[in-house]
Design a protein around this motif. Sequence first.
Motif, PDB file in Angstrom:
ATOM      1  N   ASP A 259       0.854  -1.186   0.000  1.00 30.08           N
ATOM      2  CA  ASP A 259       0.000   0.000   0.000  1.00 30.08           C
ATOM      3  C   ASP A 259       0.889   1.234   0.000  1.00 30.08           C
ATOM      4  O   ASP A 259       2.002   1.205   0.537  1.00 30.08           O
TER       5      ASP A 259
ATOM      6  N   ARG B  78      -3.273  -6.053  11.811  1.00 27.43           N
ATOM      7  CA  ARG B  78      -4.344  -6.974  11.393  1.00 27.43           C
ATOM      8  C   ARG B  78      -5.029  -6.429  10.145  1.00 27.43           C
ATOM      9  O   ARG B  78      -5.236  -5.236  10.016  1.00 27.43           O
ATOM     10  N   ASP B  79      -5.395  -7.327   9.236  1.00 29.77           N
ATOM     11  CA  ASP B  79      -6.142  -6.895   8.055  1.00 29.77           C
ATOM     12  C   ASP B  79      -7.619  -7.248   8.228  1.00 29.77           C
ATOM     13  O   ASP B  79      -8.039  -7.660   9.310  1.00 29.77           O
ATOM     14  N   GLU B  80      -8.384  -7.090   7.178  1.00 31.42           N
ATOM     15  CA  GLU B  80      -9.826  -7.321   7.232  1.00 31.42           C
ATOM     16  C   GLU B  80     -10.172  -8.753   7.647  1.00 31.42           C
ATOM     17  O   GLU B  80     -11.230  -9.012   8.200  1.00 31.42           O
TER      18      GLU B  80
ATOM     19  N   SER C 114      -2.853 -11.251  11.621  1.00 29.88           N
ATOM     20  CA  SER C 114      -1.770 -10.280  11.791  1.00 29.88           C
ATOM     21  C   SER C 114      -0.588 -10.628  10.905  1.00 29.88           C
ATOM     22  O   SER C 114      -0.351 -11.798  10.613  1.00 29.88           O
TER      23      SER C 114
ATOM     24  N   GLN D 231       4.657  -5.623   9.461  1.00 32.77           N
ATOM     25  CA  GLN D 231       4.469  -4.524   8.513  1.00 32.77           C
ATOM     26  C   GLN D 231       5.839  -3.919   8.219  1.00 32.77           C
ATOM     27  O   GLN D 231       6.605  -3.652   9.147  1.00 32.77           O
TER      28      GLN D 231
ATOM     29  N   HIS E 109       3.029  -6.038   3.562  1.00 29.70           N
ATOM     30  CA  HIS E 109       2.674  -7.056   4.546  1.00 29.70           C
ATOM     31  C   HIS E 109       2.157  -8.299   3.838  1.00 29.70           C
ATOM     32  O   HIS E 109       1.876  -8.280   2.635  1.00 29.70           O
TER      33      HIS E 109
ATOM     34  N   PRO F  59      -0.773 -10.874   3.140  1.00 28.04           N
ATOM     35  CA  PRO F  59      -2.233 -10.811   3.235  1.00 28.04           C
ATOM     36  C   PRO F  59      -2.792 -11.955   4.079  1.00 28.04           C
ATOM     37  O   PRO F  59      -2.270 -13.071   4.050  1.00 28.04           O
TER      38      PRO F  59
END
Length: 96
Positions: A11, A24-26, A30, A33, A83, A85
Amino acid sequence: MLVAAPYFVVDMFEMKDAQELSTRDESGKSSAQILVALEGCGVVEAAGAEPVTMAKGDAVVIPASVETFTVRPQWTLEFLKAHVPGAAQPEPETRM
């Protein structure tokens, strides 16, 4: 988002104000990063750790065990955040 692939997501951020980010993503998983400064400078802060200054060309790694962290730009800061996914991603489209 710049690119998403099965093994990594990158990103790009352009900040003028502080922002809290998460490891943490959606999906709820975790990942470490990796932040890489492209322009400007700022400070990365996390609970229980010393603040880290980040300027153009610097990289900062946030361990997955750190739930949230704050990026505070000094004036402006442009950086990439990479990161792993948590959810399956398709292969990226390429032109070859």
